[in-house]
Every structure is written in C-alpha cells, then in structure tokens.
Design a protein around this motif. Structure first.
Motif, mmCIF file in Angstrom:
data_model
loop_
_atom_site.group_PDB
_atom_site.id
_atom_site.type_symbol
_atom_site.label_atom_id
_atom_site.label_comp_id
_atom_site.label_asym_id
_atom_site.label_seq_id
_atom_site.Cartn_x
_atom_site.Cartn_y
_atom_site.Cartn_z
ATOM 1 N N TYR A 65 -4.765 7.124 -0.439
ATOM 2 C CA TYR A 65 -3.404 6.784 0.206
ATOM 3 C C TYR A 65 -2.919 8.023 0.719
ATOM 4 C CZ TYR A 65 -1.188 8.586 -4.054
ATOM 5 O OH TYR A 65 -0.671 9.109 -5.256
ATOM 6 N N ARG A 111 -8.282 -8.212 -2.490
ATOM 7 C CA ARG A 111 -7.136 -7.362 -2.656
ATOM 8 C C ARG A 111 -7.668 -6.253 -3.938
ATOM 9 N NH1 ARG A 111 -3.006 -5.586 -0.473
ATOM 10 N NH2 ARG A 111 -2.140 -7.273 0.171
ATOM 11 N N HIS A 117 -7.973 1.945 -1.850
ATOM 12 C CA HIS A 117 -6.807 2.674 -1.234
ATOM 13 C C HIS A 117 -6.189 3.869 -2.208
ATOM 14 C CE1 HIS A 117 -2.770 3.125 0.785
ATOM 15 N NE2 HIS A 117 -2.246 2.975 -0.081
ATOM 16 N N LEU A 175 -7.580 -1.549 -12.685
ATOM 17 C CA LEU A 175 -7.464 -2.665 -11.729
ATOM 18 C C LEU A 175 -8.145 -3.748 -12.377
ATOM 19 C CD1 LEU A 175 -8.147 -0.755 -8.450
ATOM 20 C CD2 LEU A 175 -6.003 -1.365 -9.319
ATOM 21 N N GLU A 222 0.798 -1.040 -0.002
ATOM 22 C CA GLU A 222 0.095 0.076 0.031
ATOM 23 C C GLU A 222 0.566 1.264 -0.070
ATOM 24 O OE1 GLU A 222 -2.166 -3.376 1.218
ATOM 25 O OE2 GLU A 222 -0.508 -2.648 2.024
ATOM 26 N N LEU A 237 -7.514 -2.415 -2.962
ATOM 27 C CA LEU A 237 -6.428 -1.379 -3.838
ATOM 28 C C LEU A 237 -7.441 -0.182 -4.535
ATOM 29 C CD1 LEU A 237 -4.081 -3.725 -5.581
ATOM 30 C CD2 LEU A 237 -3.439 -2.063 -3.797
#
Length: 150
Positions: free
Chosen positions: A52, A41, A48, A75, A15, A45
């Motif tokens: 972040y 996951r 995040h 993604l 991360e 992500l």
C-alpha cells in the motif's frame, strides 16, 4: 466494555483508510485482527497490506498460517481471535464476533456510497448498543478528515 467505532467512508476507499488505522493500532502495541466477509476481499487485503505504500508495509498473515498466533496483524473470515488481538476491524459487513467483549476496540468500516453497506451498519449499530457496548460514529468531512458525529 468494548468500544465499537463506526467509520463511514465517503472520501477515501477502504484500501486507503484501513492501513492508517492498523498502523495507529500497532503504534499502541495492540495486535489486530481484520475480518472480511469474502475470500476475494481477504486475498485483496492480504496483497494490499504488503504494497500500500512505497516506503512501508504492514507485517501480517492469515489465520490459515501456522504462525498466525505470533503475527501482529491477522486476516480472517471467521470468528475467534487467532493472535490475541486487542482490536478487530470488520469490513464488507462482517458480523460482530460472539466474543466482542474480549476486545479493547472493534472498528466497523463501511462504504457510505453503498446503500446496502449503510443499512448493514445501522443493523450493527443497534446490535452493538443492545449488547451494551460503547459506540461512536465517525464520518469523513469534505477534506477527508474524520469527524466524530455520535
């Protein structure tokens, strides 16, 4: 020939590492694809990359979005290149894509504290070498900086 870089994370988690590498890719005007191995996951992500940093985010979508082809970062859990990415990031042991030769660079990020992840990375190293790709191995030093080891 695709350059395949292995990132042996020891001092920082995915991360922390992944957003920095994706930012650098976007600075090069490269589109990026990030491939995970599990839905959990992928969702983590996705969340995040929006949060972040207090002063930044990474614009992105998933390959399920109608506008995936226009996204700078996509993604995915699948093979294929939904946004014509120049770079692909593989996390949690995701397989090298069948079209690996279609990328400028592939980055394989793995947790150096996880024995299974280390074994998987070794398998991928052999697969990449056998496929004729240029490979490089990067490891974090004591201060968290990346050092090229091979």
């Amino acid at each position: 020939m695709t350059e395949i870089l292995f990132y042996h994370m020891q001092r920082q988690p995915l991360e922390k590492v992944l957003p920095n590498l994706v930012e650098r890719s976007l600075e090069r005007q490269w589109r990026a694809a990030i491939q995970a191995a599990t839905e959990e996951r992928l969702q983590a992500l996705d969340d995040h990359l929006w949060t972040y940093s207090d002063d930044s985010f990474l614009p992105h979508g998933t390959d399920r979005d109608a506008d995936a082809a226009t996204q700078p970062v996509v993604l995915t859990l699948r093979d294929g290149n939904p946004n014509a990415a120049s770079i692909r990031f593989l996390v949690e042991g995701a397989d090298l894509p069948p079209d690996a030769g279609g990328y400028e660079r592939i980055c394989i990020l793995f947790d150096g504290t996880d024995q299974d992840a280390l074994l998987r990375a070794r398998e991928q190293w052999r697969e990449a070498k056998d496929g004729g790709h240029a490979v490089a191995y990067w490891q974090q030093d004591e201060s968290g900086r990346w050092q090229k080891k091979a």
